[in-house]
Design a protein around this motif. Structure first.
Motif, mmCIF file in Angstrom:
data_model
loop_
_atom_site.group_PDB
_atom_site.id
_atom_site.type_symbol
_atom_site.label_atom_id
_atom_site.label_comp_id
_atom_site.label_asym_id
_atom_site.label_seq_id
_atom_site.Cartn_x
_atom_site.Cartn_y
_atom_site.Cartn_z
ATOM 1 N N MET A 189 0.833 -1.191 0.000
ATOM 2 C CA MET A 189 0.000 0.000 0.000
ATOM 3 C C MET A 189 0.875 1.252 0.000
ATOM 4 S SD MET A 189 -2.892 1.017 2.791
ATOM 5 C CE MET A 189 -3.780 2.550 2.693
ATOM 6 N N LYS A 190 0.445 2.253 -0.780
ATOM 7 C CA LYS A 190 1.174 3.506 -0.857
ATOM 8 C C LYS A 190 0.932 4.340 0.403
ATOM 9 C CE LYS A 190 0.504 3.767 -5.872
ATOM 10 N NZ LYS A 190 -0.085 4.573 -6.959
ATOM 11 N N PRO A 191 1.731 5.403 0.611
ATOM 12 C CA PRO A 191 1.459 6.317 1.729
ATOM 13 C C PRO A 191 0.046 6.877 1.633
ATOM 14 C CG PRO A 191 3.625 6.735 0.814
ATOM 15 C CD PRO A 191 2.963 5.748 -0.103
ATOM 16 N N ILE A 192 -0.566 7.116 2.777
ATOM 17 C CA ILE A 192 -1.948 7.624 2.821
ATOM 18 C C ILE A 192 -1.929 9.130 2.607
ATOM 19 C CG2 ILE A 192 -4.018 7.837 4.242
ATOM 20 C CD1 ILE A 192 -2.912 5.363 5.795
ATOM 21 N N ASN A 193 -2.710 9.595 1.659
ATOM 22 C CA ASN A 193 -2.819 11.028 1.373
ATOM 23 C C ASN A 193 -3.988 11.591 2.190
ATOM 24 O OD1 ASN A 193 -0.853 11.346 -0.975
ATOM 25 N ND2 ASN A 193 -2.125 9.644 -1.658
ATOM 26 N N VAL A 194 -3.705 12.497 3.103
ATOM 27 C CA VAL A 194 -4.756 13.131 3.924
ATOM 28 C C VAL A 194 -4.958 14.548 3.398
ATOM 29 C CG1 VAL A 194 -5.430 13.890 6.218
ATOM 30 C CG2 VAL A 194 -4.193 11.720 5.940
ATOM 31 N N TYR A 195 -6.125 14.773 2.801
ATOM 32 C CA TYR A 195 -6.479 16.082 2.242
ATOM 33 C C TYR A 195 -7.296 16.859 3.275
ATOM 34 C CZ TYR A 195 -5.058 14.042 -2.220
ATOM 35 O OH TYR A 195 -4.349 13.447 -3.224
ATOM 36 N N HIS A 196 -6.907 18.091 3.537
ATOM 37 C CA HIS A 196 -7.610 18.898 4.549
ATOM 38 C C HIS A 196 -7.649 20.352 4.095
ATOM 39 C CE1 HIS A 196 -3.866 20.753 6.104
ATOM 40 N NE2 HIS A 196 -3.329 19.585 5.776
ATOM 41 N N PRO A 197 -8.641 21.115 4.565
ATOM 42 C CA PRO A 197 -8.690 22.534 4.214
ATOM 43 C C PRO A 197 -7.397 23.229 4.641
ATOM 44 C CG PRO A 197 -10.769 21.857 5.140
ATOM 45 C CD PRO A 197 -9.830 20.699 5.333
ATOM 46 N N ALA A 198 -6.947 24.154 3.816
ATOM 47 C CA ALA A 198 -5.654 24.796 4.043
ATOM 48 C C ALA A 198 -5.612 25.556 5.359
ATOM 49 C CB ALA A 198 -5.338 25.737 2.875
ATOM 50 N N GLN A 230 -12.624 23.923 -2.740
ATOM 51 C CA GLN A 230 -13.189 22.572 -2.783
ATOM 52 C C GLN A 230 -12.107 21.547 -3.128
ATOM 53 O OE1 GLN A 230 -16.575 22.181 -5.340
ATOM 54 N NE2 GLN A 230 -16.872 20.011 -4.915
ATOM 55 N N ILE A 231 -12.166 20.399 -2.406
ATOM 56 C CA ILE A 231 -11.197 19.335 -2.628
ATOM 57 C C ILE A 231 -11.621 18.536 -3.859
ATOM 58 C CG2 ILE A 231 -10.136 17.259 -1.663
ATOM 59 C CD1 ILE A 231 -10.585 18.475 1.107
ATOM 60 N N GLY A 232 -10.750 18.541 -4.875
ATOM 61 C CA GLY A 232 -11.083 17.892 -6.143
ATOM 62 C C GLY A 232 -10.613 16.449 -6.174
ATOM 63 N N PRO A 233 -10.198 15.949 -7.358
ATOM 64 C CA PRO A 233 -9.712 14.561 -7.494
ATOM 65 C C PRO A 233 -8.533 14.301 -6.546
ATOM 66 C CG PRO A 233 -10.055 15.565 -9.639
ATOM 67 C CD PRO A 233 -10.197 16.667 -8.644
ATOM 68 N N VAL A 234 -8.511 13.129 -5.983
ATOM 69 C CA VAL A 234 -7.469 12.781 -5.010
ATOM 70 C C VAL A 234 -6.705 11.548 -5.489
ATOM 71 C CG1 VAL A 234 -8.748 13.760 -3.073
ATOM 72 C CG2 VAL A 234 -9.074 11.349 -3.676
ATOM 73 N N ALA A 272 -17.425 14.959 -0.996
ATOM 74 C CA ALA A 272 -16.134 14.268 -1.025
ATOM 75 C C ALA A 272 -15.969 13.502 -2.333
ATOM 76 C CB ALA A 272 -16.024 13.311 0.147
ATOM 77 N N PRO A 273 -14.748 13.415 -2.845
ATOM 78 C CA PRO A 273 -14.506 12.650 -4.076
ATOM 79 C C PRO A 273 -14.682 11.157 -3.814
ATOM 80 C CG PRO A 273 -12.429 13.411 -3.137
ATOM 81 C CD PRO A 273 -13.524 14.060 -2.336
ATOM 82 N N PRO A 274 -14.940 10.358 -4.871
ATOM 83 C CA PRO A 274 -15.118 8.911 -4.685
ATOM 84 C C PRO A 274 -13.791 8.225 -4.330
ATOM 85 C CG PRO A 274 -15.101 9.458 -7.010
ATOM 86 C CD PRO A 274 -15.103 10.766 -6.269
ATOM 87 N N ASN A 275 -13.925 6.971 -3.858
ATOM 88 C CA ASN A 275 -12.763 6.127 -3.532
ATOM 89 C C ASN A 275 -11.834 6.769 -2.499
ATOM 90 O OD1 ASN A 275 -13.554 4.151 -5.395
ATOM 91 N ND2 ASN A 275 -12.516 5.244 -7.067
ATOM 92 N N ALA A 276 -12.430 7.497 -1.550
ATOM 93 C CA ALA A 276 -11.645 8.088 -0.471
ATOM 94 C C ALA A 276 -12.396 7.888 0.836
ATOM 95 C CB ALA A 276 -11.413 9.572 -0.722
#
Length: 622
Positions: free
Chosen positions: A1-10, A34-38, A54-58
């Motif tokens: 598994m790759k590193p986990i990408n945590v997307y959060h408001p700036a 808005q948080i786009g493709p991840v 929220a984007p899919p698959n997240a």
């Protein structure tokens, strides 16, 4: 598994969350607007009421909400480190098993690369480490161990070869263990059935196997999920067992404590089992091929040792010479391999090339089996029977002198020529003594000239005098010579014990060696061996033998062997025809040979300055 990408408001501060999840391979990605493709695997942090955007698959982390689901968890606020870590543990299994939208071409490529590496590796220890390392990476396992099945039929047993643990430093010794179904590895080796164990501490009581917890207890560890795979060769025989422990969301994770292991370790899936079965079988074939290669190498090594024994039994005085030349040549090659300047800065010697050089050194004199034994063992200029013949001739001549003296005395008495017999007889006896003295001096000259040393000019003159001297017989027979022409020729050899014909016969051993070695179907990495041995008596100035090659035509391996061969011949103490030369003088002689253009001066300097010559000092004491 790759590193986990945590997307959060700036504008969110995530410092406390980062501290709480430091053990995870997380890439924190602030987003403005808005948080786009991840990029998967991903966790998106959103305020309560925004989950639908929220984007899919997240996975979704809702701040200030109470929602929960397979890919959804909530925290109180931006500083709820405990809630975030707990929620992340919860969604990790789902993130790890998230279906991919594209075929896993990367895995296929990785598997092909592994197959190539396994096929190419010849060293068994490195091969086993490669198998274990790749298996851990492909399954994201924290620990693994590898066992080999040794023995035949009822005498089979398991050998624990090696283990690895990403989270603990371990040093485990190789050990042999009975192959019984009581251990997990033993059960798999006996039955051939792969095992997926979700929790090694909770194995049903009806199973014959159980986990030995000794390692866990001594290293503060917790073995939880396990995948144990039999390793089958191309004939379907089980030759080993591959045991994977504690699948992680990411291979780079460190499991600091049993509590962390309880929370984040994942079970092994059937898909992983199928993939690992293919890898285990590929590894089994590679191991068996490696063992076969090693057995062939041992077989040939035994043949080489037997060949060296045959040479040394024909010529016991050179016992150990082939081994010492081999050691010296290989050690010189190792030093040259590390040079970073000079003509040999680019010279490199692989493990296979060193093995080739070792065997070439051991077999460089094998052709001596084709040289007549009396020539091979000739330690003096005359063969023993030739010296004995000369000594008998001198004894016969002395008897002739004695007989002639008695005849003179008898004739004097019979013909009444003895007015003063005592005075006359004394004269006869003085003549006899003079002849004896002359014959004794001649014989001493023969014995001294017979030594394989440099012939002094005065001794050469004495031999010429002897060749022309004859004893006149008083009985009317032919004059008797003390030394025949051929004997005088041999005794006049200026240096050594061999005449020209014998020297050429000894030198022919190089050609005999080559003609023998080229009949062996060498593998690709040993194909130069005959040429190396063939050129070890060649000189850079073209004055060597048997082909009179010059510098560029001589392989560098043969140039190194020439240095080793000369040094050992000079310093050997077991040659009956010469004394051992002191090491300092032997090194000086090598230097003079290099200055004279016979040996490579740079290689000679490396041999001396790196003290390569010391590598055989212990062998000389055996």
């Amino acid at each position: 598994m790759k590193p986990i990408n945590v997307y959060h408001p700036a504008d969110y501060s995530c410092d406390r969350l980062k501290e709480a999840t430091a053990a995870f391979p997380i890439a924190w990605r602030p987003c403005a607007g808005q948080i786009g493709p991840v990029e998967s695997p991903a966790v998106v942090m959103l305020p309560d009421g925004s989950a639908s955007s929220a984007p899919p698959n997240a996975a979704i982390c809702v701040i200030g909400g109470s929602e929960s689901g397979p890919l959804l968890f909530s925290i109180k606020d931006q500083g709820d480190a405990e809630g975030f870590a707990s929620g992340l543990f919860k969604v990790l299994p789902a993130l790890a098993d998230t279906p991919k939208t594209a075929p896993d071409d990367g895995y296929v490529r990785e598997f092909v690369d592994i197959g190539i590496q396994l096929t190419a590796e010849r060293d068994l220890e490195r091969l086993l480490n490669l198998i274990l390392r790749k298996a851990m990476q492909l399954t994201a396992s924290d620990a693994a161990s590898l066992y080999l099945v040794i023995g035949e039929d009822s005498e089979k047993h398991l050998v624990f070869k090696l283990a690895n643990n990403q989270s603990r430093r371990i040093v485990l010794k190789e050990q042999t263990m009975p192959m019984t179904p009581k251990s997990v590895a033993g059960y798999v080796a006996l039955t051939g059935k792969a095992l997926i164990i979700d929790d090694a501490y909770i194995i049903p009581s009806d199973r014959p196997y159980s986990l030995n917890r000794a390692f866990d207890e001594s290293h503060n560890y917790r073995s939880k999920s396990m995948l144990v795979i039999p390793m089958r060769n191309h004939q379907g025989d089980i030759i080993g067992v591959l045991q994977m422990i504690n699948r992680k969301p990411s291979f780079d994770m460190t499991l600091h404590s049993p509590e962390v292991i309880e929370q984040i370790v994942l079970p092994f899936t059937h898909d992983i089992k199928d993939r690992m079965t293919a890898l285990a079988n590929l590894a089994a074939v590679a191991i068996e091929n490696n063992q076969l290669y090693e057995s062939i190498r041992r077989l040939f090594d035994g043949f080489v040792q037997a060949a060296v024994t045959a040479i040394e039994q024909r010529d016991p005085t050179t016992k150990g010479h082939s081994l010492r030349v081999s050691v010296l040549t290989v050690e010189l090659a190792k030093v040259v391999d590390h040079l970073d300047s000079g003509r040999f800065a680019d010279a490199r010697f692989t493990r296979e090339m060193l093995q080739e050089l070792r065997w070439a050194g051991l077999l460089h004199d094998f052709g001596k089996v084709g040289v007549r034994e009396d020539v091979l063992l000739k330690s003096h200029k005359l063969y023993p029977f030739e010296l004995e013949r000369i000594e008998n001739r001198f004894r016969h001549l002395k008897k002739c002198v004695e007989t002639d003296t008695l005849h003179k005395k008898l004739n004097a008495l019979m013909h009444h020529e003895c007015a003063d017999c005592n005075s006359l007889f004394a004269g006869f006896e003085n003549e006899e003594a003079a002849q004896y003295a002359r014959l004794d001096s001649f014989l001493d000259a023969v014995v001294n000239a017979n030594l394989p040393t440099v012939l002094p000019a005065e001794r050469s003159n004495m031999l010429e005098e002897m060749r022309n001297w004859q004893y006149p017989s008083l009985n009317g027979g032919d004059p008797m010579r003390v030394l025949l022409d051929d004997e005088a020729r041999v005794l006049s050899i200026p240096k050594g014990s061999l005449d020209e014909k014998e020297r050429l016969e000894i030198e022919s051993h190089v050609t005999h060696t080559y003609n023998f070695l080229i009949k062996i179907p060498w593998t690709r990495d040993l194909k130069r061996l005959p040429d190396i041995a063939y050129a070890h008596h060649e000189k850079l100035n073209g004055r060597g033998y048997p082909r009179g090659l010059s510098g560029p035509e001589i392989p560098v391996q043969a140039k190194m062997m020439a240095i080793a061969d000369i040094y050992d011949a000079l310093t050997a103490s077991d040659r009956p025809y010469k004394k051992a030369v002191p090491i300092e003088k032997a090194l000086d002689i090598l230097g003079m040979e290099a200055k004279g253009g016979a040996l490579d001066s740079e290689l000679v300097n490396v041999f001396i300055e790196s003290k390569v010559w010391q590598s055989t000092e212990r062998l000389r004491q055996i």
